[in-house]
Scaffold this motif. Structure first.
Motif, short mmCIF file in Angstrom:
data_model
loop_
_atom_site.label_atom_id
_atom_site.label_comp_id
_atom_site.label_asym_id
_atom_site.label_seq_id
_atom_site.Cartn_x
_atom_site.Cartn_y
_atom_site.Cartn_z
N TRP A 97 6.08 -10.23 -1.70
CA TRP A 97 7.35 -9.85 -1.07
C TRP A 97 7.82 -8.50 -1.59
CZ3 TRP A 97 7.03 -12.39 2.89
CH2 TRP A 97 6.88 -13.77 2.95
N ILE A 98 7.61 -8.24 -2.88
CA ILE A 98 7.99 -6.94 -3.44
C ILE A 98 7.22 -5.83 -2.72
CG2 ILE A 98 8.10 -5.52 -5.52
CD1 ILE A 98 9.97 -7.95 -5.54
N CYS A 99 5.92 -6.06 -2.51
CA CYS A 99 5.09 -5.09 -1.79
C CYS A 99 5.60 -4.91 -0.36
CB CYS A 99 3.63 -5.56 -1.76
SG CYS A 99 2.84 -5.65 -3.37
N MET A 100 5.93 -6.02 0.29
CA MET A 100 6.41 -5.96 1.66
C MET A 100 7.71 -5.16 1.76
SD MET A 100 7.64 -9.08 4.18
CE MET A 100 9.20 -9.24 3.29
N TYR A 101 8.66 -5.46 0.88
CA TYR A 101 9.94 -4.74 0.90
C TYR A 101 9.73 -3.25 0.62
CZ TYR A 101 12.66 -9.09 0.96
OH TYR A 101 13.23 -10.29 1.32
N THR A 102 8.84 -2.94 -0.31
CA THR A 102 8.56 -1.54 -0.65
C THR A 102 8.02 -0.79 0.55
OG1 THR A 102 8.07 -2.11 -2.97
CG2 THR A 102 7.26 0.00 -2.16
N MET A 103 7.04 -1.38 1.23
CA MET A 103 6.43 -0.73 2.38
C MET A 103 7.38 -0.61 3.56
SD MET A 103 3.40 0.36 1.73
CE MET A 103 3.93 0.77 0.07
N PHE A 104 8.16 -1.64 3.82
CA PHE A 104 9.10 -1.60 4.94
C PHE A 104 10.21 -0.58 4.67
CE2 PHE A 104 8.06 -6.17 6.51
CZ PHE A 104 6.95 -5.67 7.18
N THR A 105 10.58 -0.41 3.40
CA THR A 105 11.58 0.61 3.05
C THR A 105 11.03 2.01 3.29
OG1 THR A 105 12.58 -0.83 1.36
CG2 THR A 105 13.04 1.52 1.20
N ILE A 106 9.78 2.24 2.86
CA ILE A 106 9.13 3.53 3.12
C ILE A 106 9.04 3.77 4.61
CG2 ILE A 106 6.92 4.78 2.96
CD1 ILE A 106 6.46 3.39 0.28
N VAL B 262 0.94 -1.85 6.46
CA VAL B 262 0.67 -2.39 5.13
C VAL B 262 1.73 -3.42 4.75
CG1 VAL B 262 0.36 -1.82 2.69
CG2 VAL B 262 -0.45 -0.23 4.44
N GLY B 263 2.98 -3.16 5.11
CA GLY B 263 4.05 -4.11 4.82
C GLY B 263 3.85 -5.44 5.54
N ALA B 264 3.43 -5.36 6.80
CA ALA B 264 3.18 -6.58 7.56
C ALA B 264 2.02 -7.36 6.96
CB ALA B 264 2.88 -6.24 9.02
N PHE B 265 1.01 -6.64 6.49
CA PHE B 265 -0.14 -7.27 5.84
C PHE B 265 0.29 -8.07 4.61
CE2 PHE B 265 -3.41 -6.80 2.46
CZ PHE B 265 -4.38 -7.62 2.99
N PHE B 266 1.10 -7.45 3.76
CA PHE B 266 1.56 -8.16 2.56
C PHE B 266 2.57 -9.23 2.91
CE2 PHE B 266 -0.38 -4.60 0.33
CZ PHE B 266 -0.92 -5.23 -0.79
N GLY B 267 3.31 -9.05 4.00
CA GLY B 267 4.22 -10.08 4.44
C GLY B 267 3.48 -11.34 4.86
#
Length: 220
Positions: free
Chosen positions: A46-55, A81-86
């Protein structure tokens, strides 16, 4: 080579997290049992997802301010990438739920709201495929991306914390705070946050490099 130090750090941290995550002694609480080890893999997703969606949303906003197509590429790459980690976060959470909640897919508010948020971003990716004009696709995608991010926080953080849920961090269930998380687990969890996030950024840079090769006319 010095500028790639963070990639080496990501590899070292993830090796440590994977080995320690499966070998350290963890407290057995309720029905969690050994499934609590999922904390080292599920939450960092989720941290990865939030980071990518913020970018992604930042670049969409920058695109709408200057109509620079490079910003659209950065936004779409980060969203992928965010969707992938999501999806990875949802999958690892569902696996954890199988052993603690008695079902892989349940009516838990956190799980349902998260599924909706991920589907919205997957719709964003489908939308991009359906529009062939580059400028039109960039404008519509940027607006949709801002809409998606505006729903992301309420769906995955605010609403689940306001209602009863089996998921940690809800209105009636404690989260993984300092008072209720074992110190030994924190020694793996915090490096996991850094390691997985660095990996997501690494993947993002690779996606952007690929798009630059594909769209040489934009990246001159």
């Amino acid at each position: 080579m010095a500028r790639h130090w963070w990639k080496a750090l990501a590899i070292l941290l993830l090796i440590y997290v994977i080995i320690a995550g499966f070998t350290i002694k963890i407290p057995i609480i309720g029905t969690n049992g050994q499934s609590s080890r999922g904390l080292f893999f599920h939450v960092p997703m989720w941290i990865c997802m939030y980071t990518m969606f913020t970018i992604s949303v930042v670049n969409s906003l920058l695109y709408l301010s200057k109509y620079d197509l490079r910003r659209d590429v950065y936004a779409s790459s980060a969203a992928r990438v965010g969707a992938f980690f999501g999806v990875l976060g949802f999958a690892t959470g569902s696996l954890w739920a199988t052993y603690t909640w008695g079902g892989t897919l349940t009516d838990d508010p956190k799980q349902m709201c998260t599924a909706i948020a991920i589907l919205i971003y997957l719709a964003y990716l489908v939308l991009r495929i359906s529009i062939h004009d580059i400028d039109k696709r960039a404008r519509i995608s940027a607006v949709f991306n801002i809409f998606a991010f505006a729903l992301l926080i309420p769906l995955t953080y605010i609403i689940p914390r306001m209602v009863d849920s089996l998921h940690p961090g809800s209105a009636t269930t404690p989260g993984f705070a300092s008072k209720d998380t074992d110190g030994g687990m924190k020694m793996v969890l915090y490096p996991a946050f850094i390691g997985w996030t660095l990996l997501s950024v690494w993947i993002y840079t690779l996606v952007v490099r690929y798009k630059k090769l594909e769209l040489k006319n934009i990246f001159k």
